[in-house]
Design an enzyme around this catalytic site. Structure first.
Site, PDB file in Angstrom:
ATOM      1  N   THR A  22     -10.083  10.429   8.207  1.00  0.00           N
ATOM      2  CA  THR A  22     -10.726   9.644   9.267  1.00  0.00           C
ATOM      3  C   THR A  22      -9.676   9.263  10.306  1.00  0.00           C
ATOM      4  O   THR A  22      -8.475   9.384  10.056  1.00  0.00           O
ATOM      5  CB  THR A  22     -11.355   8.356   8.692  1.00  0.00           C
ATOM      6  OG1 THR A  22     -10.295   7.488   8.265  1.00  0.00           O
ATOM      7  CG2 THR A  22     -12.296   8.659   7.525  1.00  0.00           C
TER       8      THR A  22
ATOM      9  N   ALA B 225       4.362   2.899   4.414  1.00  0.00           N
ATOM     10  CA  ALA B 225       3.958   4.306   4.433  1.00  0.00           C
ATOM     11  C   ALA B 225       2.498   4.387   4.842  1.00  0.00           C
ATOM     12  O   ALA B 225       1.630   3.807   4.185  1.00  0.00           O
ATOM     13  CB  ALA B 225       4.176   4.949   3.069  1.00  0.00           C
ATOM     14  N   ILE B 226       2.265   5.093   5.935  1.00  0.00           N
ATOM     15  CA  ILE B 226       0.898   5.329   6.410  1.00  0.00           C
ATOM     16  C   ILE B 226       0.681   6.833   6.303  1.00  0.00           C
ATOM     17  O   ILE B 226       1.387   7.616   6.953  1.00  0.00           O
ATOM     18  CB  ILE B 226       0.717   4.857   7.864  1.00  0.00           C
ATOM     19  CG1 ILE B 226       1.153   3.397   8.012  1.00  0.00           C
ATOM     20  CG2 ILE B 226      -0.732   5.042   8.310  1.00  0.00           C
ATOM     21  CD1 ILE B 226       1.253   2.921   9.453  1.00  0.00           C
TER      22      ILE B 226
ATOM     23  N   HIS C 122      -8.648   6.447  10.994  1.00  0.00           N
ATOM     24  CA  HIS C 122      -8.005   5.196  10.578  1.00  0.00           C
ATOM     25  C   HIS C 122      -6.481   5.292  10.688  1.00  0.00           C
ATOM     26  O   HIS C 122      -5.816   4.364  11.156  1.00  0.00           O
ATOM     27  CB  HIS C 122      -8.421   4.864   9.144  1.00  0.00           C
ATOM     28  CG  HIS C 122      -7.910   3.556   8.656  1.00  0.00           C
ATOM     29  ND1 HIS C 122      -6.828   3.449   7.810  1.00  0.00           N
ATOM     30  CD2 HIS C 122      -8.326   2.288   8.907  1.00  0.00           C
ATOM     31  CE1 HIS C 122      -6.601   2.171   7.546  1.00  0.00           C
ATOM     32  NE2 HIS C 122      -7.486   1.449   8.199  1.00  0.00           N
TER      33      HIS C 122
ATOM     34  N   PHE D 277       0.855  -1.182   0.000  1.00  0.00           N
ATOM     35  CA  PHE D 277       0.000   0.000   0.000  1.00  0.00           C
ATOM     36  C   PHE D 277       0.895   1.237   0.000  1.00  0.00           C
ATOM     37  O   PHE D 277       1.876   1.292   0.717  1.00  0.00           O
ATOM     38  CB  PHE D 277      -0.914  -0.015   1.235  1.00  0.00           C
ATOM     39  CG  PHE D 277      -2.104   0.885   1.105  1.00  0.00           C
ATOM     40  CD1 PHE D 277      -3.204   0.491   0.346  1.00  0.00           C
ATOM     41  CD2 PHE D 277      -2.130   2.119   1.725  1.00  0.00           C
ATOM     42  CE1 PHE D 277      -4.307   1.317   0.224  1.00  0.00           C
ATOM     43  CE2 PHE D 277      -3.224   2.940   1.603  1.00  0.00           C
ATOM     44  CZ  PHE D 277      -4.317   2.549   0.858  1.00  0.00           C
TER      45      PHE D 277
ATOM     46  N   PHE E  49      -0.068  -2.535   8.062  1.00  0.00           N
ATOM     47  CA  PHE E  49      -0.677  -3.237   9.187  1.00  0.00           C
ATOM     48  C   PHE E  49      -0.215  -4.696   9.271  1.00  0.00           C
ATOM     49  O   PHE E  49      -0.119  -5.268  10.354  1.00  0.00           O
ATOM     50  CB  PHE E  49      -2.214  -3.170   9.094  1.00  0.00           C
ATOM     51  CG  PHE E  49      -2.909  -3.575  10.350  1.00  0.00           C
ATOM     52  CD1 PHE E  49      -2.994  -2.698  11.428  1.00  0.00           C
ATOM     53  CD2 PHE E  49      -3.471  -4.835  10.478  1.00  0.00           C
ATOM     54  CE1 PHE E  49      -3.631  -3.074  12.607  1.00  0.00           C
ATOM     55  CE2 PHE E  49      -4.109  -5.217  11.651  1.00  0.00           C
ATOM     56  CZ  PHE E  49      -4.186  -4.339  12.712  1.00  0.00           C
TER      57      PHE E  49
END
Length: 183
Positions: A92, A86-87, A94, A24, A63
């Site tokens: 939100t 990478a986040i 989240h 992701f 995750f």
């Protein structure tokens, strides 16, 4: 006293690494991986995926990184594991849940296994910030690999697999000369 410090001047031919990469945000994680590979290669590590020193494991997202990292660490096959992901904050909460759990999970993998597990997960507010950290301004992938090299060396010393920076102090106490006991 003995001084233990990780070093980068050791023979790296016996070191083994795993790199766990979240797919992701792969625009970012691909760049982190390139920086990581560049550092390892410049320090004498064969980064070829078909070689014997680095294994690459792709997971769906950040995750999933801690679970796979822990499994790899439990195998005992690696001197260090590098986690890349990478986040990026959205609209939100989240981001907050994922970032917190990934950080806890990566730390737990290292604590539970005794294997260095490097936290190379970017947590940024914007894609621009992530790209800046993955190569536009600097590439933190390089830093994460450097951390893994240093920690592999340090843990190797602590386990007695590598010499400490002070060779005499690394000898067993029975072999050290005590001037008070000399004849």
């Amino acid at each position: 006293m003995t001084i233990f410090e990780g070093t980068f001047a050791q023979d790296s031919s016996a070191l083994r690494f795993a790199i766990v990469i979240g797919r992701f945000n792969d625009l970012v994680t691909d760049k982190l991986l390139s920086g990581c590979q560049d550092c390892l290669k410049r320090h004498g590590i064969d980064v070829n995926p078909h070689g014997t020193q680095v294994d690459y494991v792709w997971v769906p997202g950040s995750f999933e990184v801690p679970l796979v990292s822990r499994q790899l660490a439990l195998s005992g096959n690696y001197d260090a594991i590098i986690c890349l992901g990478a986040i990026i904050r959205g609209n939100t909460p989240h981001f907050d849940y994922v970032a917190a759990e990934v950080a806890k999970g990566v730390a737990a993998a290292a604590f539970q296994t005794g294997t260095p597990v490097v936290f190379g997960i970017l947590t940024t507010d914007t894609m621009q910030q992530a790209l800046e950290r993955a190569g536009i301004k600097s590439n933190l992938g390089w830093n994460y690999a450097l951390n893994a090299l240093e920690m592999a060396s340090l843990i190797g010393q602590l386990r007695g697999e590598l010499p400490a920076n002070n060779a005499q102090a690394a000898l067993p106490v029975s072999q050290l000369k005590n001037p008070m006991l000399s004849e």
